[in-house]
Motif scaffolding. Structure first.
Motif, short mmCIF file in Angstrom:
data_model
loop_
_atom_site.label_atom_id
_atom_site.label_comp_id
_atom_site.label_asym_id
_atom_site.label_seq_id
_atom_site.Cartn_x
_atom_site.Cartn_y
_atom_site.Cartn_z
N SER A 66 -21.27 6.23 -20.81
CA SER A 66 -20.23 7.10 -20.28
C SER A 66 -19.30 6.35 -19.34
N ALA A 67 -18.13 6.95 -19.13
CA ALA A 67 -17.15 6.36 -18.22
C ALA A 67 -17.72 6.21 -16.82
N GLN A 68 -18.58 7.15 -16.41
CA GLN A 68 -19.18 7.05 -15.07
C GLN A 68 -19.98 5.77 -14.94
N ALA A 69 -20.80 5.48 -15.95
CA ALA A 69 -21.62 4.26 -15.91
C ALA A 69 -20.73 3.02 -15.97
N VAL A 70 -19.67 3.08 -16.75
CA VAL A 70 -18.76 1.93 -16.87
C VAL A 70 -18.11 1.64 -15.52
N VAL A 71 -17.63 2.68 -14.85
CA VAL A 71 -16.97 2.50 -13.55
C VAL A 71 -17.97 1.98 -12.51
N LEU A 72 -19.19 2.50 -12.53
CA LEU A 72 -20.21 1.99 -11.60
C LEU A 72 -20.53 0.53 -11.88
N HIS A 73 -20.57 0.16 -13.16
CA HIS A 73 -20.84 -1.25 -13.50
C HIS A 73 -19.72 -2.15 -13.00
N GLU A 74 -18.50 -1.70 -13.17
CA GLU A 74 -17.36 -2.48 -12.67
C GLU A 74 -17.48 -2.70 -11.16
N ASP B 164 -33.42 14.25 -4.76
CA ASP B 164 -33.93 13.50 -5.90
C ASP B 164 -32.95 12.41 -6.33
N VAL B 165 -31.67 12.68 -6.20
CA VAL B 165 -30.62 11.68 -6.41
C VAL B 165 -29.65 11.79 -5.23
N ASP B 166 -28.93 10.70 -4.97
CA ASP B 166 -27.98 10.70 -3.86
C ASP B 166 -26.64 11.31 -4.25
N ALA B 167 -26.32 11.27 -5.55
CA ALA B 167 -25.06 11.82 -6.03
C ALA B 167 -25.18 12.00 -7.54
N SER B 168 -24.32 12.85 -8.07
CA SER B 168 -24.33 13.12 -9.51
C SER B 168 -22.90 13.30 -9.99
N PHE B 169 -22.58 12.67 -11.12
CA PHE B 169 -21.27 12.86 -11.73
C PHE B 169 -21.30 14.14 -12.56
N ARG B 170 -21.20 15.24 -11.90
CA ARG B 170 -21.16 16.54 -12.57
C ARG B 170 -20.07 17.39 -11.94
N THR B 171 -19.66 18.40 -12.69
CA THR B 171 -18.64 19.32 -12.19
C THR B 171 -19.15 20.74 -12.28
N VAL B 172 -19.13 21.43 -11.18
CA VAL B 172 -19.35 22.88 -11.15
C VAL B 172 -17.97 23.51 -11.15
N THR B 173 -17.61 24.15 -12.25
CA THR B 173 -16.23 24.61 -12.40
C THR B 173 -15.86 25.72 -11.42
N ASP B 174 -16.85 26.34 -10.81
CA ASP B 174 -16.61 27.30 -9.73
C ASP B 174 -17.16 26.69 -8.44
N PRO B 175 -16.34 25.99 -7.66
CA PRO B 175 -16.85 25.34 -6.45
C PRO B 175 -17.50 26.30 -5.47
N GLY B 176 -17.14 27.58 -5.55
CA GLY B 176 -17.75 28.56 -4.66
C GLY B 176 -19.24 28.76 -4.92
N ALA B 177 -19.70 28.28 -6.08
CA ALA B 177 -21.12 28.42 -6.42
C ALA B 177 -21.97 27.28 -5.85
N LEU B 178 -21.33 26.31 -5.22
CA LEU B 178 -22.09 25.20 -4.65
C LEU B 178 -22.89 25.66 -3.43
N PRO B 179 -24.10 25.15 -3.25
CA PRO B 179 -24.84 25.47 -2.02
C PRO B 179 -24.13 24.86 -0.82
N PRO B 180 -24.36 25.42 0.37
CA PRO B 180 -23.60 24.98 1.56
C PRO B 180 -23.85 23.54 1.96
N ASP B 181 -24.97 22.96 1.57
CA ASP B 181 -25.28 21.58 1.98
C ASP B 181 -24.82 20.54 0.97
N VAL B 182 -24.05 20.96 -0.04
CA VAL B 182 -23.59 20.04 -1.09
C VAL B 182 -22.08 20.18 -1.22
#
Length: 313
Positions: free
Chosen positions: A98-106, A137-155
């Motif tokens: 994926s593009a995420q892995a490519v950018v991280l490798h760069e 479990d991970v420090d970050a994730s390349f994911r998108t929650v299309t409704d940002p209001g659904a994110l928990p307050p600590d993320v």
């Protein structure tokens, strides 16, 4: 056994004076005395005798000292091993092509000293990845929650970069000779994108893309992997697929597949990074800054409605 009591015992034994140990540990002399007294009660032995010059170890104290040092050192190593600044930065990507892995490798190639652990959680629901970030479990994730209001307050979720789309076709496809294509030119052509999981961010992306440009995007059938998909494209005169321009694919030479840019407008998939709102891993700072150095998108770009208002890369 109280490790802070052991630490106080070790420093008092090494320095010979309780107040010196207290100063080094940042506590009062009374606190050091109480810790050592509690340790003596627990072990049912005397560890020190008091002298005019301070304290000296008893035979039991001398027997305990090397073991206490080992325990304190082990605790310090354990704390350092899980400290955000010490352990490897652990980031979830959708796939290693994926593009995420490519950018991280760069980024890693230009910063080889960074300790980086690239993982794939293999989940389709972005909320599961968000929960993994919230749980540590991970420090970050390349994911998108299309409704940002659904994110928990600590993320939190930030825009990372955009991945322009390309059409991939075999040599027998009627669009194979094109140097570039507009979305309008894709109408009525079958675009096969297997593996669109219901409820995933990419399912919503392709739904909007198909609706806005009247495209025939087909997710029918099981996804047997990229190798089968590429083989199908090579042999077909009517099937195409979409990939990201920054995705890494190795096409067998005999397939003669073509990657054709899509323009006017450029179709772009926006990628987000989910990370803790407080105390994120310090290694993320450099990676987030790296996003800003990526090539800018053309002026005319199509993005789904849930993308950042004006992502530039």
């Amino acid at each position: 056994m109280d490790t802070e009591a052991l630490r106080s015992f070790v420093r008092a034994a090494e320095l010979g004076r309780l107040h010196h140990a207290a100063d080094e540990l940042g506590v009062t002399q009374q606190a050091v005395s109480k810790r050592i007294a509690a340790l003596e009660r627990e072990l049912e032995v005397r560890l020190f005798t008091r002298t005019a010059r301070g304290v000296e170890l008893t035979p039991d104290g001398r027997a305990l000292l090397p073991h206490a040092r080992s325990i304190v050192a082990g605790v310090d190593r354990a704390v350092a091993a899980v400290g955000p600044g010490s352990r490897a930065l652990r980031i979830d990507v959708l796939g290693l092509r994926s593009a995420q892995a490519v950018v991280l490798h760069e980024y890693w190639r230009s910063h080889p000293a960074i300790k980086l652990d690239v993982v794939t959680l293999r989940v389709d629901d972005p909320r599961v990845a968000v929960a993994a970030v919230a749980a540590g479990d991970v420090d970050a994730s390349f994911r998108t929650v299309t409704d940002p209001g659904a994110l928990p307050p600590d993320v939190q979720m930030i825009h990372a970069f955009c991945n322009p789309l390309e059409l991939v076709v075999g040599p027998g496809h009627p669009l194979a000779a094109a140097q570039s294509l507009t979305p309008r030119q894709l109408r009525k052509h079958r675009i096969w994108v297997p593996g669109i999981a219901p409820g995933s961010e990419w399912a919503e992306f392709y739904d909007q893309l198909a609706t806005d440009f009247d495209l025939r995007i087909d997710a029918a059938g099981p996804h047997f992997g990229d190798e089968v998909l590429l083989e199908t494209l090579a042999d077909s005169s009517d099937v195409a697929t979409l990939v990201g321009a920054r995705d890494r694919y190795v096409f067998p030479a005999q397939y003669d597949l073509r990657r054709i840019p899509l323009v006017n407008p450029t179709l772009a998939y926006p990628l987000s990074l989910v990370l803790p709102r407080t105390n994120p891993h310090p290694g993320l700072r450099g990676i987030i800054a790296h996003f800003g150095s990526l090539p800018r998108l053309p002026e005319t770009v199509w993005l789904p409605s849930w993308a950042s208002p004006s992502p530039t890369h």
